[in-house]
Scaffold this motif. Structure first.
Motif, PDB file in Angstrom:
ATOM      1  N   THR A 438       0.966  -1.089  -0.018  1.00  0.00           N
ATOM      2  CA  THR A 438       0.192   0.025  -0.111  1.00  0.00           C
ATOM      3  C   THR A 438       0.875   1.301  -0.066  1.00  0.00           C
ATOM      4  O   THR A 438       2.282   1.244   0.257  1.00  0.00           O
ATOM      5  N   ARG A 439       0.365   2.311  -0.343  1.00  0.00           N
ATOM      6  CA  ARG A 439       0.941   3.763  -0.342  1.00  0.00           C
ATOM      7  C   ARG A 439       0.097   4.695   0.048  1.00  0.00           C
ATOM      8  O   ARG A 439      -1.192   4.695   0.158  1.00  0.00           O
ATOM      9  N   THR A 440       0.474   5.759   0.723  1.00  0.00           N
ATOM     10  CA  THR A 440      -0.137   6.949   1.280  1.00  0.00           C
ATOM     11  C   THR A 440      -0.490   7.927   0.204  1.00  0.00           C
ATOM     12  O   THR A 440       0.565   8.428  -0.356  1.00  0.00           O
ATOM     13  N   VAL A 441      -1.871   8.520   0.205  1.00  0.00           N
ATOM     14  CA  VAL A 441      -2.039   9.247  -0.846  1.00  0.00           C
ATOM     15  C   VAL A 441      -2.680  10.454  -0.152  1.00  0.00           C
ATOM     16  O   VAL A 441      -3.538  10.261   0.723  1.00  0.00           O
ATOM     17  N   LYS A 442      -1.990  11.678  -0.360  1.00  0.00           N
ATOM     18  CA  LYS A 442      -2.684  12.935   0.172  1.00  0.00           C
ATOM     19  C   LYS A 442      -3.721  13.260  -0.390  1.00  0.00           C
ATOM     20  O   LYS A 442      -4.028  13.248  -1.767  1.00  0.00           O
ATOM     21  N   LEU A 443      -4.778  13.544   0.498  1.00  0.00           N
ATOM     22  CA  LEU A 443      -5.985  14.057  -0.159  1.00  0.00           C
ATOM     23  C   LEU A 443      -6.252  15.627   0.086  1.00  0.00           C
ATOM     24  O   LEU A 443      -5.355  16.425   0.763  1.00  0.00           O
ATOM     25  N   PRO A 444      -7.102  16.185  -0.586  1.00  0.00           N
ATOM     26  CA  PRO A 444      -7.171  17.772  -0.650  1.00  0.00           C
ATOM     27  C   PRO A 444      -7.613  17.955   0.846  1.00  0.00           C
ATOM     28  O   PRO A 444      -8.502  17.572   1.589  1.00  0.00           O
ATOM     29  N   LEU A 445      -7.089  19.467   1.353  1.00  0.00           N
ATOM     30  CA  LEU A 445      -7.454  19.818   2.482  1.00  0.00           C
ATOM     31  C   LEU A 445      -9.010  20.164   2.730  1.00  0.00           C
ATOM     32  O   LEU A 445      -9.445  19.865   4.005  1.00  0.00           O
ATOM     33  N   VAL A 446      -9.543  20.601   1.715  1.00  0.00           N
ATOM     34  CA  VAL A 446     -11.064  20.906   1.692  1.00  0.00           C
ATOM     35  C   VAL A 446     -11.524  20.072   0.797  1.00  0.00           C
ATOM     36  O   VAL A 446     -11.266  20.186  -0.500  1.00  0.00           O
ATOM     37  N   THR A 447     -12.474  19.133   1.001  1.00  0.00           N
ATOM     38  CA  THR A 447     -13.226  18.422   0.052  1.00  0.00           C
ATOM     39  C   THR A 447     -14.259  18.997  -0.685  1.00  0.00           C
ATOM     40  O   THR A 447     -14.411  20.224  -0.376  1.00  0.00           O
ATOM     41  N   THR A 448     -14.824  18.533  -1.794  1.00  0.00           N
ATOM     42  CA  THR A 448     -15.802  18.952  -2.509  1.00  0.00           C
ATOM     43  C   THR A 448     -17.095  19.223  -1.786  1.00  0.00           C
ATOM     44  O   THR A 448     -17.595  20.238  -1.869  1.00  0.00           O
ATOM     45  N   ASN A 449     -17.418  18.363  -0.789  1.00  0.00           N
ATOM     46  CA  ASN A 449     -18.534  18.517  -0.072  1.00  0.00           C
ATOM     47  C   ASN A 449     -18.596  19.738   0.835  1.00  0.00           C
ATOM     48  O   ASN A 449     -19.391  20.556   1.358  1.00  0.00           O
ATOM     49  N   GLU A 450     -17.298  19.708   1.319  1.00  0.00           N
ATOM     50  CA  GLU A 450     -16.956  20.669   2.416  1.00  0.00           C
ATOM     51  C   GLU A 450     -16.913  22.071   1.792  1.00  0.00           C
ATOM     52  O   GLU A 450     -17.590  23.338   2.484  1.00  0.00           O
ATOM     53  N   VAL A 451     -16.825  22.189   0.677  1.00  0.00           N
ATOM     54  CA  VAL A 451     -16.849  23.696  -0.085  1.00  0.00           C
ATOM     55  C   VAL A 451     -18.223  23.943  -0.408  1.00  0.00           C
ATOM     56  O   VAL A 451     -18.777  24.963   0.003  1.00  0.00           O
ATOM     57  N   VAL A 452     -18.989  22.898  -0.628  1.00  0.00           N
ATOM     58  CA  VAL A 452     -20.419  23.193  -0.690  1.00  0.00           C
ATOM     59  C   VAL A 452     -20.948  23.678   0.478  1.00  0.00           C
ATOM     60  O   VAL A 452     -21.936  24.565   0.590  1.00  0.00           O
ATOM     61  N   ARG A 453     -20.707  22.865   1.530  1.00  0.00           N
ATOM     62  CA  ARG A 453     -21.388  23.104   3.053  1.00  0.00           C
ATOM     63  C   ARG A 453     -21.020  24.398   3.244  1.00  0.00           C
ATOM     64  O   ARG A 453     -21.838  25.241   4.003  1.00  0.00           O
ATOM     65  N   LEU A 454     -19.712  25.019   3.384  1.00  0.00           N
ATOM     66  CA  LEU A 454     -19.446  26.142   3.682  1.00  0.00           C
ATOM     67  C   LEU A 454     -20.192  27.373   3.086  1.00  0.00           C
ATOM     68  O   LEU A 454     -20.517  28.330   3.541  1.00  0.00           O
ATOM     69  N   ALA A 455     -20.234  27.279   1.611  1.00  0.00           N
ATOM     70  CA  ALA A 455     -20.684  28.157   0.997  1.00  0.00           C
ATOM     71  C   ALA A 455     -22.402  28.404   0.951  1.00  0.00           C
ATOM     72  O   ALA A 455     -22.740  29.363   1.145  1.00  0.00           O
ATOM     73  N   VAL A 456     -22.996  27.184   1.153  1.00  0.00           N
ATOM     74  CA  VAL A 456     -24.238  27.064   1.567  1.00  0.00           C
ATOM     75  C   VAL A 456     -24.701  27.728   2.927  1.00  0.00           C
ATOM     76  O   VAL A 456     -25.478  28.630   3.155  1.00  0.00           O
ATOM     77  N   ARG A 457     -23.680  27.562   3.974  1.00  0.00           N
ATOM     78  CA  ARG A 457     -24.037  28.202   5.475  1.00  0.00           C
ATOM     79  C   ARG A 457     -23.602  29.603   5.320  1.00  0.00           C
ATOM     80  O   ARG A 457     -24.129  30.153   6.167  1.00  0.00           O
TER      81      ARG A 457
END
Length: 553
Positions: A438-457
């Motif tokens: 296995t290998r470790t893959v870095k993920l985005p600091l802010v996910t797609t769903n998180e951007v939508v959540r913050l924008a809607v709030r």
């Protein structure tokens, strides 16, 4: 009650003062204001006596749910600075004002982000509302499906988003109608996506800032909490003046000498009572031909107070006790499950402090029946604030019996949830040509769903009650105090437990020596007191802490 003292402490960047050694719990609790995990994580910090309630919002509005930092900072500010707030429990070993200031700073950073996101929502969303609602419906369905434990359901959410994206492209290419409404329909599909890209950049910048502050606090760099809204800029800045007064009042209540005994929970803020030792003997004249010289409980307490000041001194140069805090406490009994407390009021109280003459009167007169009681406390704040040891002494005289009771209280470290540092998002994946590795893959600091959540709030943050109703919030454990609400027991830490147990013997001996001295000076036969003191001196060396407030009756 208006408190004018202490205003000089609340201007400009605030860092914890190092006089009481309370930096670790203060910074750990303050870091919660900058965290970005799920709000349910706060439940991991619950202890046996205090539980935080996560209040859910509307089931159909999960996209409005707050994260841990948003819910924590808002709940703490509302509870500790809100108008008409209930009394607070002192945070021994921590500085609640610093924690509140970091919560205010975190709210300000998020408010600045939300102002930018609101502008993006208006330009790219509100003007193209049909497209925005369609995209939000897709994301809401995807978020709901993603919560399912069924892997097929989770994969369906991703497939749904891809399918809708493909349909959107097809819709743009083969528009069913033309003219103005055709171009508007195209824009309604594209502009929410463009706005999402702009919102993502805003969210990532703020997320990095919040995480840097979170990491800095736990690394000990003491990042300052900038709270410019507490500094009035003119005679009409009533909101800033009110906030400044609320912070000053919070600081004054932290210094109160009034505490509350909640049965098995012990004294709120000081921890449960783990040990109790009582010396009770009859007052008999040393010379039968003479009567005992009249004295009062306060005379014994005052002698004990003077001798406790010498605890840091010893015959050997071996370190020993640091300088303790020695105070007179007025203890008010409340129910074990009481949801609120009421501090003493009247002419005998000023700025949350019971006046000295009232303390002396309670010590001498209120020893039986209803009413508050007097305790003399010696307290150490150790392990950089993670351990608070309190030994309380009370003296009572009923008929011809003098009783001196010494009790031990210990408040442990804050829960490990608050001391965990931020970690970069990542996941383990299987290598393509080596499935056994296995290998470790870095993920985005802010996910797609998180951007939508913050924008809607964002557009709703101007009115928090509506946002709390839609997305939910947290209810802090009552009676609330920042330090004891999320404190663990110290007995799981070997050295902390040793420090708590070792403090009992010297304190008990100093108390008994001071009391017997007063008795001798007033013509009391101290033979039985001395024998009982020697017995207790042996008994206190038992190394096992007990649940002294749980009576087997």
């Amino acid at each position: 009650m208006t408190v004018e003292s202490g205003y000089a402490d609340i201007f400009g960047p605030q860092v914890p003062r190092t006089g009481d050694g309370g930096q670790t719990p203060t910074l750990a609790l303050a870091s919660a204001a900058y965290r970005d995990g799920p709000v349910e994580e706060i439940k991991k910090a619950d202890n046996d006596w205090h539980q935080t309630t996560v209040k859910p919002g509307r089931p159909w509005a999960t996209i409005f749910r707050p994260n841990l930092g948003e819910a924590f900072s808002r709940a703490v500010v509302d509870r500790m600075l809100g108008s008409g707030r209930k009394p607070l429990i002192q945070s021994f070993g921590a500085e609640p004002q610093v924690v509140v200031e970091h919560c205010l700073a975190a709210n300000r950073i998020r408010r600045e982000r939300d102002n930018k996101l609101t502008a993006v929502m208006v330009v790219c969303g509100l003007l193209f509302l049909p497209g925005l609602l369609a995209w939000l419906l897709v994301f809401q369905i995807r978020a709901t499906v993603a919560k399912s434990e069924n892997r097929q359901a989770g994969a369906f959410g991703t497939v749904l988003l891809v399918a809708v994206g493909a349909l959107a492209v097809l819709f743009l290419v083969r528009m069913p109608f033309g003219g103005f409404w055709g171009w508007y329909a195209r824009a309604a599909v594209v502009m929410p996506v463009v706005g999402w890209f702009g919102a993502k950049q805003i969210c990532e910048r703020t997320a990095r800032d919040l995480r840097e502050r979170w990491d800095s606090l736990l690394s000990g760099s003491s990042v300052g909490a900038k709270v410019p809204e507490t500094v009035p800029t003119g005679p009409n800045a009533t909101a800033a003046e009110q906030l400044r007064r609320s912070l000053a009042e919070l600081s004054a209540e932290q210094q109160s000498n009034s505490v509350f005994y909640a049965g098995p929970k012990g004294i709120l803020g000081m921890g449960t009572r783990w040990g109790s030792w009582q010396l009770a003997e009859e007052l008999v004249p040393a010379d039968p031909a003479r009567e005992i010289h009249p004295f009062r409980s306060w005379d014994v307490v005052r002698s004990i107070h003077d001798q406790l000041r010498m605890l840091e001194r010893g015959p050997l140069n071996t370190g020993g006790f640091p300088t303790p805090s020695i105070r007179h406490w007025i203890v008010t009994p409340i129910g074990e499950n009481a949801s609120a407390v009421s501090r003493p009021e009247g002419t005998d109280v000023e700025a949350y402090q019971v006046k000295p003459h009232a303390i002396q009167e309670i010590c001498n007169k209120q020893q039986f029946g209803a009413g508050d009681r007097h305790y003399l406390g010696v307290q150490w704040t150790l392990w950089d604030g993670q351990l608070v040891i309190t030994m309380l002494i009370t003296v009572t005289v009923l008929h011809a019996t003098l009783r001196i009771e010494v009790t031990g209280h210990a408040l442990g470290p804050v829960n490990g949830l608050f001391t965990s540092k931020p970690e970069a998002p990542s996941k383990e994946v299987t290598k393509s040509f080596k499935p056994w590795e296995t290998r470790t893959v870095k993920l985005p600091l802010v996910t797609t769903n998180e951007v939508v959540r913050l924008a809607v709030r964002a557009p709703l943050t101007w009115y928090p009650p509506l946002l709390n109703w839609l997305g939910g919030t947290i209810a802090l454990p009552e009676p609330f105090g920042l330090r004891h609400a999320w404190a663990d027991q110290p007995w799981r830490h070997r050295f902390m437990a040793d420090d708590a147990l070792r403090a009992a013997t010297p304190v008990l001996r100093v108390v008994h020596t001071a009391a017997i001295k007063v008795l001798k000076e007033n013509g009391v036969d101290t033979e039985k007191f001395g024998a009982r003191s020697a017995f207790l001196s042996t008994q206190v060396q038992d190394p096992a802490p007990r649940k002294a407030d749980l009576y087997d009756a």
